[in-house]
Design a protein around this motif. Sequence first.
Motif, PDB file in Angstrom:
ATOM      1  N   SER A 126       2.618   0.735   5.389  1.00 23.75           N
ATOM      2  CA  SER A 126       3.434   0.873   4.294  1.00 23.75           C
ATOM      3  C   SER A 126       3.074   0.822   2.931  1.00 23.75           C
ATOM      4  O   SER A 126       2.134  -0.171   2.679  1.00 23.75           O
ATOM      5  CB  SER A 126       4.429  -0.472   4.490  1.00 23.75           C
TER       6      SER A 126
ATOM      7  N   ASP B  53       9.438  10.488   2.981  1.00 23.54           N
ATOM      8  CA  ASP B  53       9.151   9.286   3.074  1.00 23.54           C
ATOM      9  C   ASP B  53       8.045   8.528   3.674  1.00 23.54           C
ATOM     10  O   ASP B  53       7.866   7.546   3.976  1.00 23.54           O
ATOM     11  CB  ASP B  53      10.453   8.385   3.492  1.00 23.54           C
TER      12      ASP B  53
ATOM     13  N   GLU C 241      -3.359   3.537  -3.045  1.00 17.96           N
ATOM     14  CA  GLU C 241      -2.333   3.976  -3.613  1.00 17.96           C
ATOM     15  C   GLU C 241      -2.359   4.639  -5.104  1.00 17.96           C
ATOM     16  O   GLU C 241      -3.228   4.044  -5.669  1.00 17.96           O
ATOM     17  CB  GLU C 241      -1.182   2.898  -3.649  1.00 17.96           C
TER      18      GLU C 241
ATOM     19  N   HIS D 264       4.182   1.624  -1.747  1.00  7.70           N
ATOM     20  CA  HIS D 264       4.970   1.878  -2.477  1.00  7.70           C
ATOM     21  C   HIS D 264       4.904   3.105  -3.161  1.00  7.70           C
ATOM     22  O   HIS D 264       5.934   3.781  -3.753  1.00  7.70           O
ATOM     23  CB  HIS D 264       5.065   0.499  -3.683  1.00  7.70           C
ATOM     24  N   SER D 265       3.839   3.802  -3.338  1.00  5.91           N
ATOM     25  CA  SER D 265       3.520   5.011  -4.218  1.00  5.91           C
ATOM     26  C   SER D 265       3.808   6.126  -3.396  1.00  5.91           C
ATOM     27  O   SER D 265       3.684   6.490  -1.730  1.00  5.91           O
ATOM     28  CB  SER D 265       1.883   4.976  -4.454  1.00  5.91           C
ATOM     29  N   HIS D 266       4.266   7.401  -3.847  1.00  3.15           N
ATOM     30  CA  HIS D 266       4.437   8.690  -2.965  1.00  3.15           C
ATOM     31  C   HIS D 266       3.134   9.308  -2.938  1.00  3.15           C
ATOM     32  O   HIS D 266       2.818  10.440  -2.158  1.00  3.15           O
ATOM     33  CB  HIS D 266       5.580   9.315  -3.560  1.00  3.15           C
TER      34      HIS D 266
ATOM     35  N   ALA E  61      10.298   0.377   0.048  1.00  6.78           N
ATOM     36  CA  ALA E  61      10.840  -0.341  -0.896  1.00  6.78           C
ATOM     37  C   ALA E  61      10.508  -2.039  -0.625  1.00  6.78           C
ATOM     38  O   ALA E  61      10.067  -2.428  -1.598  1.00  6.78           O
ATOM     39  CB  ALA E  61      12.014  -0.061  -1.195  1.00  6.78           C
TER      40      ALA E  61
ATOM     41  N   THR F 274      -3.486  -2.814   0.821  1.00 12.82           N
ATOM     42  CA  THR F 274      -3.054  -1.914   1.813  1.00 12.82           C
ATOM     43  C   THR F 274      -4.266  -1.918   2.801  1.00 12.82           C
ATOM     44  O   THR F 274      -4.972  -2.644   2.783  1.00 12.82           O
ATOM     45  CB  THR F 274      -3.115  -0.454   1.593  1.00 12.82           C
TER      46      THR F 274
ATOM     47  N   HIS G  80       3.354  -6.043  -2.013  1.00 12.87           N
ATOM     48  CA  HIS G  80       2.721  -5.665  -2.773  1.00 12.87           C
ATOM     49  C   HIS G  80       1.158  -5.954  -2.928  1.00 12.87           C
ATOM     50  O   HIS G  80       0.525  -5.800  -3.630  1.00 12.87           O
ATOM     51  CB  HIS G  80       3.244  -6.195  -4.292  1.00 12.87           C
TER      52      HIS G  80
ATOM     53  N   ARG H 222       6.596   5.316   2.863  1.00 16.30           N
ATOM     54  CA  ARG H 222       7.104   4.644   1.383  1.00 16.30           C
ATOM     55  C   ARG H 222       7.955   3.449   1.892  1.00 16.30           C
ATOM     56  O   ARG H 222       9.255   4.072   2.437  1.00 16.30           O
ATOM     57  CB  ARG H 222       7.586   5.397   0.671  1.00 16.30           C
TER      58      ARG H 222
END
Length: 87
Positions: free
Chosen positions: A26, A54, A82, A28-30, A69, A76, A73, A67
């Motif tokens: 998982s 996603d 990311e 946060h960035s695309h 939400a 990874t 944080h 991705r």
Amino acid sequence: MARKAAAKPPVQPASSVLGPAPEVISVHSHRIACDGGGGALGHPRVFLEMGEGDFVECPYCARRVVRAAGADHGQTAPGVYEGSDGH
């Protein structure tokens, strides 16, 4: 006589060929970069873009990066970076 170009088959996610993804990560960035964890078991670093989707799967190691939400944080998984510059 002109030849017609052969139609390319649609690109399939690695999981459709190899089975379920070996690892789901998982972020946060695309935009992410994956090097498979580096070292002898790694692969060349590839930069991947989720676009409107996603998730994205690494074409080398079949890791699925989603991705999320609510993802932590923190760091990874090893070999996944990311951001637009991949580090």
